[in-house]
Design a protein around this motif. Structure first.
Motif, PDB file in Angstrom:
ATOM      1  N   ILE A  33       0.833  -1.209   0.000  1.00  0.00           N
ATOM      2  CA  ILE A  33       0.000   0.000   0.000  1.00  0.00           C
ATOM      3  C   ILE A  33       0.866   1.258   0.000  1.00  0.00           C
ATOM      4  O   ILE A  33       0.595   2.214  -0.718  1.00  0.00           O
ATOM      5  CB  ILE A  33      -0.934  -0.032   1.234  1.00  0.00           C
ATOM      6  CG1 ILE A  33      -1.956  -1.143   1.043  1.00  0.00           C
ATOM      7  CG2 ILE A  33      -1.554   1.321   1.515  1.00  0.00           C
ATOM      8  CD1 ILE A  33      -3.358  -0.831   1.332  1.00  0.00           C
ATOM      9  N   TRP A  52      -1.776   5.189   3.802  1.00  0.00           N
ATOM     10  CA  TRP A  52      -1.669   5.448   2.349  1.00  0.00           C
ATOM     11  C   TRP A  52      -1.897   6.929   2.080  1.00  0.00           C
ATOM     12  O   TRP A  52      -1.148   7.563   1.338  1.00  0.00           O
ATOM     13  CB  TRP A  52      -2.714   4.593   1.609  1.00  0.00           C
ATOM     14  CG  TRP A  52      -2.747   4.828   0.133  1.00  0.00           C
ATOM     15  CD1 TRP A  52      -2.002   4.196  -0.811  1.00  0.00           C
ATOM     16  CD2 TRP A  52      -3.565   5.789  -0.564  1.00  0.00           C
ATOM     17  NE1 TRP A  52      -2.294   4.695  -2.056  1.00  0.00           N
ATOM     18  CE2 TRP A  52      -3.252   5.675  -1.936  1.00  0.00           C
ATOM     19  CE3 TRP A  52      -4.519   6.715  -0.179  1.00  0.00           C
ATOM     20  CZ2 TRP A  52      -3.863   6.456  -2.906  1.00  0.00           C
ATOM     21  CZ3 TRP A  52      -5.124   7.506  -1.141  1.00  0.00           C
ATOM     22  CH2 TRP A  52      -4.801   7.360  -2.486  1.00  0.00           C
ATOM     23  N   THR A 107       1.394   4.745  -3.223  1.00  0.00           N
ATOM     24  CA  THR A 107       0.835   6.070  -2.910  1.00  0.00           C
ATOM     25  C   THR A 107       0.924   6.971  -4.130  1.00  0.00           C
ATOM     26  O   THR A 107       1.628   6.674  -5.087  1.00  0.00           O
ATOM     27  CB  THR A 107       1.584   6.721  -1.728  1.00  0.00           C
ATOM     28  OG1 THR A 107       2.972   6.712  -2.034  1.00  0.00           O
ATOM     29  CG2 THR A 107       1.331   5.975  -0.446  1.00  0.00           C
ATOM     30  N   ASN A 145      -7.389   4.219  -7.209  1.00  0.00           N
ATOM     31  CA  ASN A 145      -7.000   3.271  -6.157  1.00  0.00           C
ATOM     32  C   ASN A 145      -8.251   2.633  -5.588  1.00  0.00           C
ATOM     33  O   ASN A 145      -9.180   3.341  -5.197  1.00  0.00           O
ATOM     34  CB  ASN A 145      -6.271   4.017  -5.033  1.00  0.00           C
ATOM     35  CG  ASN A 145      -4.984   4.619  -5.542  1.00  0.00           C
ATOM     36  OD1 ASN A 145      -3.946   3.987  -5.506  1.00  0.00           O
ATOM     37  ND2 ASN A 145      -5.071   5.841  -6.059  1.00  0.00           N
ATOM     38  N   SER A 204       0.781   9.732   0.821  1.00  0.00           N
ATOM     39  CA  SER A 204       0.470  10.402  -0.450  1.00  0.00           C
ATOM     40  C   SER A 204       0.596  11.917  -0.338  1.00  0.00           C
ATOM     41  O   SER A 204       1.032  12.569  -1.272  1.00  0.00           O
ATOM     42  CB  SER A 204      -0.960  10.060  -0.900  1.00  0.00           C
ATOM     43  OG  SER A 204      -1.043   8.694  -1.242  1.00  0.00           O
TER      44      SER A 204
END
Ligand SMILES: Nc1nc2c(c(=O)[nH]1)N[C@H]1C(S)=C(S)[C@@H](COP(=O)(O)OP(=O)(O)OC[C@H]3O[C@@H](n4cnc5c(N)ncnc54)[C@H](O)[C@@H]3O)O[C@H]1N2
Ligand code: MOO
Ligand SMILES: [Mg+2]
Length: 400
Positions: free
Chosen positions: A11, A315, A15, A293, A319
């Protein structure tokens, strides 16, 4: 089936940067700053008077004190906060000054009204404990022009808002939020305002997810699709084009109507994993397309809840460029869990002798959403042991 650690790594590798936007500073609470904030001038920007009283030349005061002369200073003028700097013309005199004012030119020390007697335009100083440069907050003492005041990637809160206002940043650059749709599935689910029939329940997972996103200041939209494969396919095909993130709840396990994994496959969603060695939340699906996603959270309410916290949150933070420190707590009671799975145990947090302590809250499994109300966090018990002892320390994920 992969481990919690592997799932988290996958995960965090997937990102995505959603870009930057400029927004009014007062709307930025909870958002992630995308620029460094520098001091636009010295802090304070001038020698600031920090007590109401009079400003004098300390040299004059101390020479009179040494030679036992009277300590009466004629009041030459008054300097209030917000008015231009005036000058002490005669060093034998003084100027009345107010907190927040610029220290008058040729003056260097401020004596409080409490240490004075004022009569007939003269201020008489009571000489105890007066020191040079007292009650003056010097220009640039707290920071110099160009100093870094707030680092990029800081989460903006009230403290940052004050600094932004002070340096004149009425607009501020922040990480753009992903565009998110939350989708519940299931024929048994009805709306919050509806009266469910015997075999139905009200939708709840969508709303917990909306609230979990609100905690991150991410606006979201919600939709519901029944367990109908062609409709799922048609709607999800559109959503994959329109959103950065889809958060699903339900329909990812082994049931005859758990269509999502097949539908994702048909629609070209690349599966990055399906099923994690954990409880609750084992049948979690994660995948992506070029644009979108896809988080397929298992439908049991606590599974959806814990997976959003354990996977979507990190995540998102990565990001938008935020580093989050892992938090730990001390287990308050012995606890046993036999299966070879990581266990996210619900706990109530408290402090004992200054240490964070986690007391297990036993519910009735991952469908028991009411038990979430009695806890504050999940403690993450590793899969390599079955017995967890009081006093041992493990990572926690708070939701309060
Ligand atoms: N044969 C097997 N059955 C199940 C397994 C398994 O490994 N083998 N895993 C179990 C686990 S663990 C979980 S978790 C659930 C996950 O199920 P799904 O993701 O397929 O979810 P659904 O079947 O759609 O629903 C499960 C449960 O959750 C309720 N639900 C769903 N959505 C919502 C919502 N938006 N609000 C409130 N409640 C919701 C739903 O009514 C069901 O009771 O599967 C086990 N089965
Ligand atoms: O993972 Mo399921 O969440 O154990 O019920
Ligand atoms: Mg199912």
């Amino acid at each position: 089936m992969i481990s919690v650690k592997e799932a988290k790594n996958i995960i965090l590798k997937a990102t995505q940067n959603f870009g930057v936007e400029e927004i009014p500073f007062l709307k930025s609470v909870g958002r992630i700053l995308n620029e460094d904030i520098l001091a636009d001038r010295d802090f304070p920007p001038f020698n600031r008077v920090s007590m109401d009283g009079i400003a004098i030349d300390f040299e004059e005061f101390s020479s009179r004190l040494r030679s036992n002369r009277q300590l009466n200073f004629k009041i030459e003028g008054i300097q209030g906060a917000g008015s231009e700097q005036i000058t002490l013309k005669n060093s034998e005199n003084c100027i009345e000054v107010m907190t927040g004012a610029v220290l008058p030119k040729n003056a260097n020390t401020v004596i409080r009204y409490e240490d004075l007697e004022i009569e007939n335009g003269f201020a008489k100083i009571i000489p105890e404990g007066i020191c040079d440069a007292q009650n003056v907050h010097p220009k640039g003492k707290d920071g110099k022009v160009g100093d870094l005041l707030i680092k990029q990637n800081t989460k903006i809160a009230a403290a940052e808002i004050g600094v932004l206002a002070t340096v004149g940043k009425s607009k501020v650059k922040v990480a753009k939020q992903p565009k998110i749709l939350i989708i519940s599935t299931g024929d048994e689910l009805v709306g919050v305002d509806e009266i469910p029939l015997e075999h139905q329940i009200r939708r709840s997972n969508v709303f917990t997810l909306v609230s979990l996103l609100e905690r991150l200041h991410i606006p979201s939209e919600a939709a519901h699709i029944t367990d109908d494969k062609p409709i799922l396919k048609q709607k999800i095909a559109t959503y994959l084009q329109e959103y950065d993130v889809l958060l699903f709840s339900g329909a990812v396990s082994k049931g005859k109507f758990d269509f999502l994994p097949q539908v994702f496959d048909k629609l070209g969603v690349e599966k990055l994993f399906h099923k994690i060695a954990q409880r609750p939340g084992k049948p979690f699906f994660y995948g992506k397309t070029d644009k979108c996603n896809v988080f397929g959270f298992p439908g049991n309410p606590i599974s959806t809840f814990v997976n959003c916290l354990a996977y979507f949150y990190p995540w998102y933070y990565k990001s938008v460029g935020v580093e989050v420190e892992e938090e730990t707590a001390i287990l308050a009671e012995d606890f046993a869990f036999k299966p070879n799975l990581t266990y996210f145990l619900q706990v109530k947090l408290s402090y004992k002798f200054g240490h964070l302590v986690a007391t297990p809250i036993t519910g009735n499994g991952s469908g028991d959403l009411a038990s979430l109300v009695n806890a504050d966090a999940f403690i993450q018990l590793p899969n390599d042991k079955n017995e967890f002892k009081s006093g041992e320390v493990f990572p926690i994920i708070r939701y309060r």
